[in-house]
Design an enzyme around this catalytic site. Sequence first.
Site, PDB file in Angstrom:
ATOM      1  N   SER A   1      43.353 -37.236  30.814  1.00 45.04           N
ATOM      2  CA  SER A   1      42.271 -37.317  31.793  1.00 45.04           C
ATOM      3  C   SER A   1      42.233 -36.217  32.836  1.00 45.04           C
ATOM      4  O   SER A   1      41.211 -36.038  33.501  1.00 45.04           O
ATOM      5  CB  SER A   1      42.310 -38.673  32.506  1.00 45.04           C
ATOM      6  OG  SER A   1      41.858 -39.691  31.659  1.00 45.04           O
TER       7      SER A   1
ATOM      8  N   SER B   1      39.082 -38.573  32.120  1.00 42.01           N
ATOM      9  CA  SER B   1      38.218 -39.283  33.040  1.00 42.01           C
ATOM     10  C   SER B   1      38.052 -38.601  34.393  1.00 42.01           C
ATOM     11  O   SER B   1      37.240 -39.014  35.206  1.00 42.01           O
ATOM     12  CB  SER B   1      38.766 -40.692  33.260  1.00 42.01           C
ATOM     13  OG  SER B   1      40.084 -40.652  33.812  1.00 42.01           O
TER      14      SER B   1
ATOM     15  N   LYS C   1      40.262 -38.206  43.183  1.00 40.84           N
ATOM     16  CA  LYS C   1      39.675 -39.038  42.132  1.00 40.84           C
ATOM     17  C   LYS C   1      39.498 -40.454  42.655  1.00 40.84           C
ATOM     18  O   LYS C   1      40.412 -41.021  43.287  1.00 40.84           O
ATOM     19  CB  LYS C   1      40.582 -39.028  40.900  1.00 40.84           C
ATOM     20  CG  LYS C   1      40.019 -39.784  39.706  1.00 40.84           C
ATOM     21  CD  LYS C   1      40.954 -39.633  38.506  1.00 40.84           C
ATOM     22  CE  LYS C   1      40.410 -40.302  37.253  1.00 40.84           C
ATOM     23  NZ  LYS C   1      41.279 -40.074  36.074  1.00 40.84           N
TER      24      LYS C   1
END
Length: 367
Positions: free
Chosen positions: A129, A105, A30
Amino acid sequence: MTDAWNAVITEVEPAAALPGPLHGKRLLVKDLIDTAGIRTTYGSKLYADHVPARSAIAVQRLVDAGAVIVGKANLHEFAWGVTSQNPWYGTVRNPAHPGRTTGGSSGGNAAALVAGLCDIGVGTDTGGSIRLPAACCGVVGLKSAWGRVPTDGVFPLCPTFDTVGPMATSVADVALVWSVLTGAAVPEPRLDGLTVGLLTRPPSVGGPPAAENRSAEQYVGQLEELGARVVEAAIPEPPADTWPLFFHEAAESHRATFPSRADEYGDNVRAKLEQAQTIDPADADRARESVHRWREYRPDVDLYVAPTLGVEIPPEDADELKVRILVTAFLRPFNVLGWAGLAIGDLQLVAPRDEAVLAAGLAWERP
């Protein structure tokens, strides 16, 4: 790689893999998590050209175990959002459910796993997330218990709730990556003899009580076939509203650039940070005390079963500010409690410790 889903911000030519339990597994990191010598944008315009000198501890552990970085995953700006709509790098698209959001996210990680662009991912979860994208894209993601995996080298959102965890297409791979991240042995599969609490109404973290949602009842039959005893369960509400702490810590995380560089933030995150500026420090202190007291609660079941999402996946172009509370109803409370949550698609297993949810998930997957 051919990325038709806008899942990756920066592609990386894989280095030679070191020997180890993750040897040769393609790792997508990420883009909130630092990688030495590899551009790390935090999903923002502010850090578009940022290249860290050191990798986050979590990334270094995975590389040392043989994983090879193949890229940095697209995400909601600064990881503060549930749709992975990014004003600077574009919206992540959902290969499993075209036209629907990937969730956020960590949406880039989930989309890339479905699309076969990587074998494993490492993401962050502050209010859902990792688990929300796992539900929206039909993969597996672990929100580790707070403090279990180091967050050093990860851009903070809300340090009291921030966690790092693995994502993959199977519980077995998630458990293997977790073992490398924590140094703990992969737990033995287990559901037989355990008491599982069926959650039909999540506790709120502040504001009105959440609505009842019985969608996790669909999992009861298989849990019982695997030897678990399933009972109706509830979790008490926190002593007071915890939202002021979230906003207060988010404001502090961005103090160096907001509001001084507010025009370099996207509209969505800017609106949230503007709200964060209005928090009374006394309210934040009360919220912090509420969190500390709530974290003393110990459940009377071995683990819980709940939906991860529990509602229809919102469309790709949904108004994030309007759907964020709805889609995190069964997610955010466990960040506040500091517990572990394992999402196997829309099935969520929850307990105070990582080992409990991983053991249960491995038993669920084994048949």
